[in-house]
Motif scaffolding. Sequence first.
Motif, PDB file in Angstrom:
ATOM      1  N   GLN A  94      -4.753  -2.830   5.917  1.00 51.38           N
ATOM      2  CA  GLN A  94      -5.912  -3.933   5.608  1.00 51.38           C
ATOM      3  C   GLN A  94      -6.358  -4.214   6.987  1.00 51.38           C
ATOM      4  N   HIS A 149      -5.892   1.575   7.151  1.00 52.94           N
ATOM      5  CA  HIS A 149      -6.354   1.309   5.779  1.00 52.94           C
ATOM      6  C   HIS A 149      -5.345   0.336   5.060  1.00 52.94           C
ATOM      7  N   GLU A 150      -4.198   1.096   5.054  1.00 53.46           N
ATOM      8  CA  GLU A 150      -2.998   0.529   4.312  1.00 53.46           C
ATOM      9  C   GLU A 150      -2.615  -0.856   4.860  1.00 53.46           C
TER      10      GLU A 150
END
Lengths: 248, 248, 248
Positions: free
Chosen positions: C70, C67-68
Amino acid sequence: MIEFFRNPARTAKPREAGLTHILDKGMSLSEAEGMIEVAGDYVDIVKFGWATAAVIGNLEKKIALFHEAQIPICCGGSFFELAFMKGRVDEYVAFLKHYDFKIVEVSDGVIQIEAAEKLRYIEQLAKDFTVLSEVGSKDANVVVAPSRWVKGIKEELAAGAWKVVAEGRESGTVGLYRGTGEIRTGLIEEIETQIDASRILFEAPQKAQQVWLIEHFGLNVNLGNIPPQEVISVETLRQGLRGDTLGR
Amino acid sequence: MIEFFRNPARTAKPREAGLTHILDKGMSLSEAEGMIEVAGDYVDIVKFGWATAAVIGNLEKKIALFHEAQIPICCGGSFFELAFMKGRVDEYVAFLKHYDFKIVEVSDGVIQIEAAEKLRYIEQLAKDFTVLSEVGSKDANVVVAPSRWVKGIKEELAAGAWKVVAEGRESGTVGLYRGTGEIRTGLIEEIETQIDASRILFEAPQKAQQVWLIEHFGLNVNLGNIPPQEVISVETLRQGLRGDTLGR
Amino acid sequence: MIEFFRNPARTAKPREAGLTHILDKGMSLSEAEGMIEVAGDYVDIVKFGWATAAVIGNLEKKIALFHEAQIPICCGGSFFELAFMKGRVDEYVAFLKHYDFKIVEVSDGVIQIEAAEKLRYIEQLAKDFTVLSEVGSKDANVVVAPSRWVKGIKEELAAGAWKVVAEGRESGTVGLYRGTGEIRTGLIEEIETQIDASRILFEAPQKAQQVWLIEHFGLNVNLGNIPPQEVISVETLRQGLRGDTLGR
C-alpha cells in the motif's frame, strides 16, 4: 587457493586491536545477512547509528541476527545523550539490558555534560557493559584543542572505557578531520605521543582517511564508522590488497 | 507496453561495443542476484575489484552465480600487479583457471613493469583468456602524456588485448580525469584520432563523465567501473531516458 | 520499550503532510522488501526515477510489491516529458493505468512546454490520477526567478495538482539549490510567504538540506528524492533522534 596473498600480521576475531566498527544507518535483514556472508570475519562491532533503534521496523530480528553471528552491537552515543537530555537514562539502560546489548557508547558530541558526570556514567556503566566513550564534537565549528582531547581520553580510559572513540561522524568532516575531510595530523600526533593507539577507535569513513591511518599506525589500527559496503575495501587496504597500500 | 521508448540503436548481449563493466567491491549474493534481476541485460562484465577475491567470504558461490547468469567475471588489475610483485603470477593464473574466469586484467597502475614485459604477459595470457589491459596511473600525481597513452594502447591491442581499459579508478579522479573529476578532453581527443574507440573501455564512475562520453562517442560507448546500483541509470543515459540525454 | 523517545507530533500514514518521497533508481525486489521492512511506516511515495521503468527487469513484480504494501508509486516527471516529446502521452497514460499507478508526475524540467499546455495536462490527468507537478529546471545554468516559481506553483495547484514538487534532482545541486548544494534560502522564503508549505514537496537529497528544511518548516515538512537507504536517517532527523536535531 589465494589465501597466501593475505597478510599474516592481520589480527583475527575476537580482536583487541585491528577493530572494524560498522555504522548501520538502517540495514535490512537481507543486507545484514549479506554483510555477514561477505565480510563477517572483519566486522567487530555494529553500531545502530545515533537513535535509529527507536524507529527501525526490524529491531528485534536484527538484534537476533547479530547475536547469532556473535557480532557485538551497540547504539550510537547520541542515543545516550538523548536519554540524558530527557532524564531517561535508566529506561535507556533497561532497554539495552533487555535486548542484551554488550556494548554501550557514552558521548557528549552534541550536548554539554560536565566531565565529572560523564566519567561517573562511564564508571557506572562499565560494571554491566563494555563501554565505548567518545571524544570530540559533532559540530564543525567546535575545534577542541589537542591537549583537551588527550586529557579526555586519559580520564575516560581510567574511568573504565574499553576504547575511546575519536569523533569523525558519518561524513568524516568534524572532530579528527577538517571540513574538507583532511586529517588533523597534528592532533593525531599529539594523541599518540601520550596514549596507546590500540585504545583509540578512529572514526574514518573516507578512504583517504583509512589509508592514512593504516599507513601511520599499521594494518591493525582500529577504524570506526565504516559503511557496511566498505568493509571489504577497508580489509584489503589493511592487508595490502588494494592499490593504495598494495603489497605492503 | 513501453518498450518503444527504448533506443533501437542500443546493442544487445553479447556485446562487442556498448559494454557496461561493473565494479563489485564485495557484493553479497543477494545484491548480485538483485543486480541480475533488475539489470542483467545491461551487465557485460563484473570485476571483483582489485584483490577483493582474496578476502570475500562468498567467493565460490558468487562465481557460480555469475557463471550461471552467463556474465563474464574478472579480478581487478591490482591483483595481477600484486601477484607480479610477489613472484606469484603462476599461482594467480592457476586460481583464475581453477574458477573458470574467462577474462584477466593486466595493468601497471600501481607498480612499474617494463613495457616489453607487460606486453609479454598480455601475449601469453591471451592464449587462455580474454585480456583486458589497463593504461593510466592510479596515482593522482602522475599525469601521463597523451602520446604515451596512445603508444601503450596500440601496443597492448597489438599484443592481443581484447579491449584496453582507460584508468579512472572507483573515484573518477585520476587517469582520464583531473582531481576534480573533470574530463581530460584533450587526452581523449588525442586517443580517438588514432584508435578505434570501440577498443577502449573508459572507466567512468561519475554521472557527468558518463554523460560526456555518451554524448561524445554515442550510446554504445564502453563504460567501466560502474557501481552496481548505477547500471540502470547508465542504461537510461545511453538510451535517452534520463534528463541529461532525454529523447536523444 | 523506547517508543517514548519518538516525537508525538510526527504525522502517521496516510499523510497529507510530512511526506517522505523516495527516489528508486533501480531497486531489486530484495532491496524494496528491505526498505519496507525497515522503514515502511515512513515511506509515503516511491518514484521510479525518470524513465527507468522502461528498462528495469523487475517492473511488474516491483509494482506488485508496492501495491501489496500500500505504498503509492509514480514514474519520474522525465518520463512524462519524454512521452510529450515523442507525441506518445496517450500510450504513457495507458501504461500508467494498466499498472494501476495512482500518481502521475507532470514536469517541464528538461523540455519547454508552454505554461498553458502544462496546466491543461495537469487538469486532465487530475481526473484519473493524483498529480504531482514539478517546477524548477534540471539545468544548473537556468536560474528561475522566485516570482516565476510562485506563479507556477499557484497555477499548478489551481489546475489540480495535489502537491507541487520543487526541483532538486538526485544531486541536490539545481533548482532549490546552488551548484554547491547550498540552499537558495531567499527563494524558499519568497515561496512560503505566498503558498502553504504543506502543498510543496521539497526535493532534498542531501542531509544538510533536510536539516535546514526540518528546522525551518518543522518536522512534518514534505521531503522528496530521498535515497532509499536514507529514509531512516531522515525520519530520525524529523523526530529529533539524530545529532543535528537531537531532542527537538
